[in-house]
Design a protein around this motif. Structure first.
Motif, short mmCIF file in Angstrom:
data_model
loop_
_atom_site.label_atom_id
_atom_site.label_comp_id
_atom_site.label_asym_id
_atom_site.label_seq_id
_atom_site.Cartn_x
_atom_site.Cartn_y
_atom_site.Cartn_z
N PHE A 105 0.80 -1.23 0.00
CA PHE A 105 0.00 0.00 0.00
C PHE A 105 0.83 1.28 0.00
O PHE A 105 0.27 2.38 -0.08
N ASP A 143 0.26 4.01 -2.49
CA ASP A 143 -1.11 4.53 -2.49
C ASP A 143 -1.30 5.65 -1.48
O ASP A 143 -2.34 6.33 -1.49
N ALA A 191 -4.14 0.15 7.46
CA ALA A 191 -3.70 -1.08 6.80
C ALA A 191 -3.74 -2.22 7.81
O ALA A 191 -3.04 -2.18 8.83
N ILE A 242 -6.80 -2.71 2.96
CA ILE A 242 -6.48 -1.29 3.11
C ILE A 242 -7.80 -0.52 3.18
O ILE A 242 -8.64 -0.61 2.29
#
Length: 212
Positions: free
Chosen positions: A71, A74, A154, A208
């Motif tokens: 992640f 992102d 997360a 996520i």
């Protein structure tokens, strides 16, 4: 017994191997251990004391690095993070620090000072924590309150396949500290209750969540 995630009526089923009972929710797919079989806090803590994961454990470090990589790109902002449920050794917090993050970490047994109070974070990590939670809604709601707008949570927890027969042969259920089990859909239902949306999952163990 009502589901701890969505309050729907659950179905009890026996685990003849472990001599325990579990409840499965037909609405959100959560599976819960009967509270009768939950360990005391003292016994739970003593089992965690047997964990000896550290930065010298290459496999353990790689698991966390893969988790972060899933992640990392992102994130729109990654200046300040919280690792919630850091365990006896805050390995993930150290790996975040190496990536240039100002990071706090909390664990109810090993780092019990609530450093997150009066703080908000760009992102929060919680690895191998949610399977231990008696009240996931309360915990995720708490984390959401300490997340900045558009921030990310997360999570890592191994997902079950929503099949009782498969569950009864699954090694993950054998850990006596594991009391709540999820599918990606379960986490989607849980996230929405807490003002979050699941935006990404690997379908195996990582989800996520982004704050609305």
């Amino acid at each position: 017994m009502n589901c701890k995630i969505c309050d729907f009526d659950t179905k009890m089923f026996d685990d003849p191997d472990l001599h325990k009972q579990f409840y499965r929710c037909p609405n959100c797919q959560c599976i819960m251990l009967d509270p009768f079989f939950q360990l005391s806090l003292e016994k739970e803590n003593s089992l965690y004391d047997n964990h000896h994961n550290s930065l010298e454990n290459e496999g353990y470090v790689k698991m966390f690095e893969d988790f972060l990589d899933f992640f990392w790109n992102d994130l729109t902002c990654k200046e300040k993070g919280l690792d919630f449920g850091s365990g006896p050794t805050p390995v993930l917090a150290e790996l975040l620090h190496r990536r240039g993050v100002s990071v706090d970490y909390y664990d109810k047994f090993y780092q019990p000072i609530k450093c997150f109070e009066n703080q908000t974070y760009d992102f929060i990590t919680s690895t191998e924590v949610f399977e231990h939670l008696e009240d996931p809604v309360a915990t995720l709601s708490l984390l959401s309150q300490h997340l900045k707008p558009e921030g990310v949570i997360a999570l890592m927890t191994l997902f079950h396949t929503n099949d009782e027969a498969s569950f009864l042969t699954w090694w993950y259920r054998r850990d006596p500290t594991h009391i709540t089990f999820y599918t990606p859909y379960t986490l989607d239902v849980l996230a929405k209750k807490c003002g979050l949306d699941v935006v990404k999952t690997d379908g195996k163990r990582i989800a996520i969540l982004r704050k609305r």
